[in-house]
Write an enzyme that holds these catalytic residues in place. Structure first.
Site, mmCIF file in Angstrom:
data_model
loop_
_atom_site.group_PDB
_atom_site.id
_atom_site.type_symbol
_atom_site.label_atom_id
_atom_site.label_comp_id
_atom_site.label_asym_id
_atom_site.label_seq_id
_atom_site.Cartn_x
_atom_site.Cartn_y
_atom_site.Cartn_z
ATOM 1 N NE ARG A 174 -48.440 16.909 -22.447
ATOM 2 C CZ ARG A 174 -48.174 17.534 -21.300
ATOM 3 N NH1 ARG A 174 -49.183 17.892 -20.503
ATOM 4 N NH2 ARG A 174 -46.953 17.818 -20.945
ATOM 5 C CB SER A 224 -43.044 14.956 -26.746
ATOM 6 O OG SER A 224 -42.056 15.774 -26.154
ATOM 7 C CD GLU A 294 -47.464 14.756 -25.716
ATOM 8 O OE1 GLU A 294 -47.339 15.966 -25.945
ATOM 9 O OE2 GLU A 294 -46.788 14.143 -24.883
#
Length: 301
Positions: A174, A224, A294
């Site tokens: 990520r 998420s 995130e």
């Protein structure tokens, strides 16, 4: 700022709005105003905007489809550039795919499947833009952008247009170099493989059914919230800590999926940030795991 606005109008650079509330431009439906919101009509206009802002030392922020993004209640100072139809392009050349930075990542995966190309099935549930996916190294179901990206065209914060190879982006979980090297992804080139249409469709249907069963897609959310810790799952830790359904103001940890925070109707950015911090502290106290968000938090605190 008023002179800049006048100059942007004079240069005919797309749609220019002042004091524009950003909540409607995010999937969380949260966020205060931008001093100036610019929606360019072409790649050349994006380059022109960046060059103008660079020359004047004006800060800028880029938003695509507004997923994976929390805008502060006070909004974003300077100029916000919203990529609309200007970069919503798509072209197939055999198994090579050229996709514009503002193209829907989900739609891209669907069209690739119709072409009989495999490699983008994981993207069928990621509700962002191609540019955002390249920036974040978006992934799911054991795959991510780094596995299929060949190169990306990027406008640097100086206005220079460059081509970056996949290795130049220094991909990690990520993460890409674009987190520290400001730029705008105008086009991504993906290398896919020819596959079996029925197998591809079957995999995507299974992913879709799983999402519908396990994710609160009927409510405003940003996907998420936390990265999965090494060797584990953020959702599992949050659920085992008994935090499903926990609320702060209008923000709630989804009873359906513990790694989703939903806007129940009137959530503020402060509500979401407070809930994130409380979850981090409880999980750290109970399991010794430091959860890392995130989602990207932007704007004045």
């Amino acid at each position: 700022m008023q002179q800049l606005i006048s100059d942007l109008h004079a240069a005919h650079i797309g749609d220019i709005r002042t004091n524009e509330r950003l909540a409607p431009y995010t999937t969380w439906k949260i966020g205060g105003p931008a001093d100036v919101l610019v929606i360019p009509n072409s790649k050349d206009q994006v380059v022109a905007v960046i060059k103008m802002l660079h020359e004047r030392g004006v800060p800028w922020t880029i938003i695509g489809r507004g997923s994976n993004l929390l805008v502060s209640d006070k909004g974003i100072r300077g100029v916000v550039i919203k990529l609309g139809n200007a970069l919503e392009t798509l072209r197939f050349d055999g198994a090579t795919v050229y996709a514009g930075g503002s193209y829907s990542f989900i739609k891209l995966s669907v069209l690739a499947a119709k072409e009989g190309l495999t490699g983008l099935e994981f993207a069928s549930g990621i509700p962002g833009s191609v540019g955002g996916a390249v920036y974040m190294n978006a992934g799911a179901h054991g795959s991510d952008v780094s596995r299929i990206l060949k190169q990306a065209e990027v406008i640097l914060d100086t206005g220079e247009l460059v081509t970056m190879q996949a290795e130049d982006l220094q991909y990690a979980y990520r993460h890409s170099i674009l987190h520290t090297l400001p730029g705008i992804v105008t086009e991504a080139v993906f290398e896919l493989q020819v596959g079996d249409r029925k197998e591809i469709a079957g995999a995507m249907a299974a992913y879709r059914d799983r999402r519908l069963r396990t994710q609160p897609l009927q409510l405003a959310c940003a996907g998420s919230v936390f990265r999965n810790p090494v060797g584990g799952f953020a959702a599992k830790l949050i659920e085992e800590a008994g935090l499903k359904g926990k609320r702060v103001g209008g923000a709630e940890i989804s009873p359906l999926h513990a790694n989703f925070i939903v806007n129940t109707g009137n959530a503020t950015a402060v509500d979401v940030l407070t809930l994130i911090q409380e979850v981090q502290q409880i999980v750290l106290d109970q399991y010794g795991v430091a959860l890392v968000p995130e989602v990207l938090v932007m704007g004045e605190r």
